[in-house]
Design a protein around this motif. Structure first.
Motif, PDB file in Angstrom:
ATOM      1  N   TYR A 161      -9.631  -8.485 -10.052  1.00 57.49           N
ATOM      2  CA  TYR A 161      -9.598  -6.702 -10.392  1.00 57.49           C
ATOM      3  C   TYR A 161      -9.900  -6.741 -11.786  1.00 57.49           C
ATOM      4  CZ  TYR A 161      -7.273  -2.694 -11.887  1.00 57.49           C
ATOM      5  OH  TYR A 161      -5.862  -1.386 -12.120  1.00 57.49           O
ATOM      6  N   VAL A 168     -10.561  -3.231  -6.943  1.00 55.74           N
ATOM      7  CA  VAL A 168      -9.654  -3.314  -5.666  1.00 55.74           C
ATOM      8  C   VAL A 168     -10.561  -3.965  -4.874  1.00 55.74           C
ATOM      9  CG1 VAL A 168      -8.556  -2.601  -4.113  1.00 55.74           C
ATOM     10  CG2 VAL A 168      -7.692  -2.014  -6.894  1.00 55.74           C
ATOM     11  N   GLU A 182      -3.856  -5.425  -1.589  1.00 58.90           N
ATOM     12  CA  GLU A 182      -4.308  -5.324  -2.878  1.00 58.90           C
ATOM     13  C   GLU A 182      -4.637  -3.619  -3.385  1.00 58.90           C
ATOM     14  OE1 GLU A 182      -5.683  -7.387  -4.491  1.00 58.90           O
ATOM     15  OE2 GLU A 182      -4.852  -9.257  -3.394  1.00 58.90           O
ATOM     16  N   PRO A 183      -4.508  -2.946  -3.466  1.00 55.46           N
ATOM     17  CA  PRO A 183      -3.983  -1.008  -3.670  1.00 55.46           C
ATOM     18  C   PRO A 183      -2.946  -1.696  -4.299  1.00 55.46           C
ATOM     19  CG  PRO A 183      -4.995  -0.869  -1.532  1.00 55.46           C
ATOM     20  CD  PRO A 183      -4.535  -1.932  -1.761  1.00 55.46           C
ATOM     21  N   ARG A 205       1.819   6.407  -6.602  1.00 53.68           N
ATOM     22  CA  ARG A 205       0.477   7.933  -7.172  1.00 53.68           C
ATOM     23  C   ARG A 205       0.896   8.981  -7.179  1.00 53.68           C
ATOM     24  NH1 ARG A 205      -2.014   3.020  -6.386  1.00 53.68           N
ATOM     25  NH2 ARG A 205      -4.049   2.350  -7.276  1.00 53.68           N
ATOM     26  N   ALA A 257       2.510   2.002  -3.491  1.00 56.67           N
ATOM     27  CA  ALA A 257       0.837   2.400  -4.386  1.00 56.67           C
ATOM     28  C   ALA A 257       0.576   3.844  -4.149  1.00 56.67           C
ATOM     29  CB  ALA A 257      -0.332   2.033  -3.467  1.00 56.67           C
ATOM     30  N   GLY A 271      -3.719  -2.809  -7.612  1.00 58.41           N
ATOM     31  CA  GLY A 271      -4.539  -1.586  -8.078  1.00 58.41           C
ATOM     32  C   GLY A 271      -3.387  -1.043  -8.599  1.00 58.41           C
ATOM     33  N   THR A 272      -1.895  -1.106  -8.302  1.00 58.17           N
ATOM     34  CA  THR A 272      -0.858  -0.306  -8.942  1.00 58.17           C
ATOM     35  C   THR A 272       0.027  -1.042  -9.942  1.00 58.17           C
ATOM     36  OG1 THR A 272      -0.798   0.662  -7.440  1.00 58.17           O
ATOM     37  CG2 THR A 272       0.868   1.117  -8.227  1.00 58.17           C
ATOM     38  N   ALA A 313       0.446  -0.983  -0.084  1.00 57.07           N
ATOM     39  CA  ALA A 313       0.266   0.619   0.312  1.00 57.07           C
ATOM     40  C   ALA A 313       0.995   0.978   0.333  1.00 57.07           C
ATOM     41  CB  ALA A 313      -0.701  -0.177   1.317  1.00 57.07           C
TER      42      ALA A 313
END
Length: 283
Positions: free
Chosen positions: A214, A219, A143-144, A60, A56, A148-149, A53
């Motif tokens: 996904y 996510v 998971e992010p 971002r 990520a 997610g990334t 996380a």
């Protein structure tokens, strides 16, 4: 010099992996040196689990500073109708774990029992603390980052199955320090054992399932799959390499066709948005 669209979409992947592994492994190394017990009661171990996380967030921030578009394969959270798929994915994942365990039992493996799971729930303080700890320590912390990334950036240059498989290998390696922290599930299994090997291999089909989730609903769905897998494994107290092998087989049989047959989302390389999403935007 103009950077190609795929290169822009992959931008940040190396940074993500560097931050994720550096953060997690540094904290878990401290836990190993200090002899800190693992599990949800260890702040340093739990904080280390948030390495994905944190990676990520860093990526971002970098993307925002550089004003770069989101990777083309990113599944936006605003696609709320897809969230209806979260519950079916949760049920499907639990079913693959339970189905593999039952199949192993029928063929001579350890019997399926909830006794160990009930003991675990009592140990952590009841059903609510159990659910919260299982949700935070793995799915929300990881998971992010992983799906997610990293996943959409890997999808910029490879197909769904290769991306999910490769990320699964990386994800498995990321867990290695946990084998040396007393009190963790991994330490109980032992790295240099059949159970430890089975755990490392079992991460890969979970990466396939979370990758598919996904692709379908973002996510939120990958969190549901990760959560369902962890909870079901914990409730069944799965540790036998035989049972783990059957679960791996069932999950691979389920996940590969799902990923292979799911229609590919076409992307607009100039904007990083899929054609389906692009058509719904005001012009």
């Amino acid at each position: 010099m103009t950077t190609s669209a795929p290169a822009r979409q992959r931008s940040g992947l190396a940074l993500y992996f560097a931050v994720t592994f550096a953060t997690t492994w540094a904290l878990w190394l401290v836990a190993i040196v200090l002899g800190a017990p693992g599990g949800p009661s260890s702040p340093i171990v739990v904080l280390g689990a948030f390495g994905p996380a944190i990676g990520a967030i860093v990526v971002r921030i970098r993307r925002a500073v550089r004003r770069q578009p989101a990777p083309a394969r990113t599944v936006p959270l605003r696609l709320w109708p897809r969230l209806l798929l979260v519950l079916p994915m949760l049920v499907l994942t639990s079913a693959t774990v339970l189905g593999g365990a039952l199949l192993a039992s029928l063929l001579g493996g350890p019997a399926v029992s909830l006794t160990g799971g009930q003991t675990l729930i009592t140990t952590v303080g009841g059903p609510v603390p159990f659910v919260i700890s299982m949700l935070i320590a793995g799915p929300l912390a990881e998971e992010p980052g992983w799906r997610g990334t990293a996943y959409p950036r890997m999808r910029a240059s490879m197909g769904r199955i290769p991306a999910a498989l490769l990320l699964g290998v990386v994800w498995a390696v990321w867990h290695v320090p946990l084998f040396f922290i007393p009190g963790t599930v991994q330490a109980t299994l032992g790295l240099f054992s059949w159970s430890g090997l089975a755990f490392m291999v079992s991460v890969i089909p979970m990466a396939l399932l979370t990758g598919y989730a996904y692709e379908r609903a973002g996510v939120a769905a990958s969190i549901a799959v990760h959560f369902a897998g962890n909870v079901t494994l914990a409730l069944l107290s799965v540790s036998s390499p035989v049972t783990q092998a059957f679960i791996v087989a069932v999950q691979v049989i389920v996940a590969i066709p799902l990923l292979a047959l799911h229609p590919d989302r076409q992307a607009d390389p100039a904007t990083g948005a899929s054609n389906q999403e692009h058509a719904s935007l005001p012009r």
